[in-house]
Design an enzyme around this catalytic site. Structure first.
Site, PDB file in Angstrom:
ATOM      1  N   GLU A 126       7.552   1.186   5.123  1.00  0.00           N
ATOM      2  CA  GLU A 126       6.995   0.116   5.958  1.00  0.00           C
ATOM      3  C   GLU A 126       7.232  -1.206   5.247  1.00  0.00           C
ATOM      4  OE1 GLU A 126       2.756   0.427   6.513  1.00  0.00           O
ATOM      5  OE2 GLU A 126       2.661  -1.254   7.893  1.00  0.00           O
TER       6      GLU A 126
ATOM      7  N   HIS B 134       0.831  -1.213   0.000  1.00  0.00           N
ATOM      8  CA  HIS B 134       0.000   0.000   0.000  1.00  0.00           C
ATOM      9  C   HIS B 134       0.862   1.258   0.000  1.00  0.00           C
ATOM     10  CE1 HIS B 134       0.447  -0.826   4.412  1.00  0.00           C
ATOM     11  NE2 HIS B 134       0.501   0.483   4.522  1.00  0.00           N
TER      12      HIS B 134
ATOM     13  N   HIS C 220       3.716   7.127   3.790  1.00  0.00           N
ATOM     14  CA  HIS C 220       4.692   6.032   3.670  1.00  0.00           C
ATOM     15  C   HIS C 220       4.315   5.101   2.526  1.00  0.00           C
ATOM     16  CE1 HIS C 220       1.743   4.244   6.593  1.00  0.00           C
ATOM     17  NE2 HIS C 220       1.986   3.133   5.940  1.00  0.00           N
TER      18      HIS C 220
END
Ligand SMILES: CC[C@@H](C(=O)O)C(=O)SCCNC(=O)CCNC(=O)[C@H](O)C(C)(C)COP(=O)(O)OP(=O)(O)OC[C@H]1O[C@@H](n2cnc3c(N)ncnc32)[C@H](O)[C@@H]1OP(=O)(O)O
Ligand SMILES: [Co+2]
Length: 134
Positions: A130, A7, A79
């Site tokens: 991440e 994502h 992020h």
């Protein structure tokens, strides 16, 4: 080491407004809000054919995205999450290479129920990364 982009996350000042904008303006399919107090955020996911967009707003006084929103009051890209097959091996390789793994290095369980870790933006071209083990 890196798999798919799981994502791309956008921090927003108001999750309901942002979700509605994606639904009505962009005709997107948006999940219901998910409060994640252990991460200090509430999130929704915009489901797309090839990845997801995570919209997140602060949850609680100690939210890790509060300072980001103070600097970017309208919101902004927060992020990018890459998938990895083995998050401990990835963590150890990155630490070995001198990257800063945020927190105490112990993966937390993320929004998808999988272990996640974060890498300092200053080590990756100003981008918070991440990693999610899938
Ligand atoms: C929903 C669960 C999970 C999932 O499963 O998907 C999530 O995504 S949870 C998402 C929220 N959690 C996190 O972001 C955890 C990791 N983040 C942190 O630990 C902190 O946000 C941070 C990255 C260490 C920054 O902390 P902050 O309090 O903002 O410190 P500073 O203000 O001192 O920032 C230091 C430096 O870094 C720049 N910065 C901060 N955030 C970002 C960012 N998202 N992208 C790029 N750069 C960022 C900040 O501007 C400072 O730079 P300088 O001003 O140049 O020093
Ligand atoms: Co995320």
């Amino acid at each position: 080491m890196l798999g798919r982009v799981n994502h791309v996350a956008i921090a927003v000042p108001d999750l309901a407004t942002a979700a509605e904008s994606y639904r009505t303006m962009l005709g997107a399919n948006v999940t219901e809000p998910q409060a994640l107090p252990e991460h200090g955020v509430t999130v929704v996911f915009v489901t797309l054919p090839n990845t997801k967009v995570e919209l997140l707003e602060p949850l609680g006084a100690a939210s890790p995205i509060a300072a980001f929103l103070a600097k970017n009051p309208a919101g902004g890209m927060h992020h990018i999450c890459y998938e990895v097959a083995d998050i401990i091996a990835a963590r150890d390789r990155l630490k070995e290479a001198g990257a800063r793994v945020l927190g105490d290095g112990t993966p937390k369980i993320g929004a998808h129920g999988k272990p996640v870790l974060f890498l300092h933006p200053k080590d990756f071209q100003g981008t918070l990364i991440e990693l999610e083990e899938v």
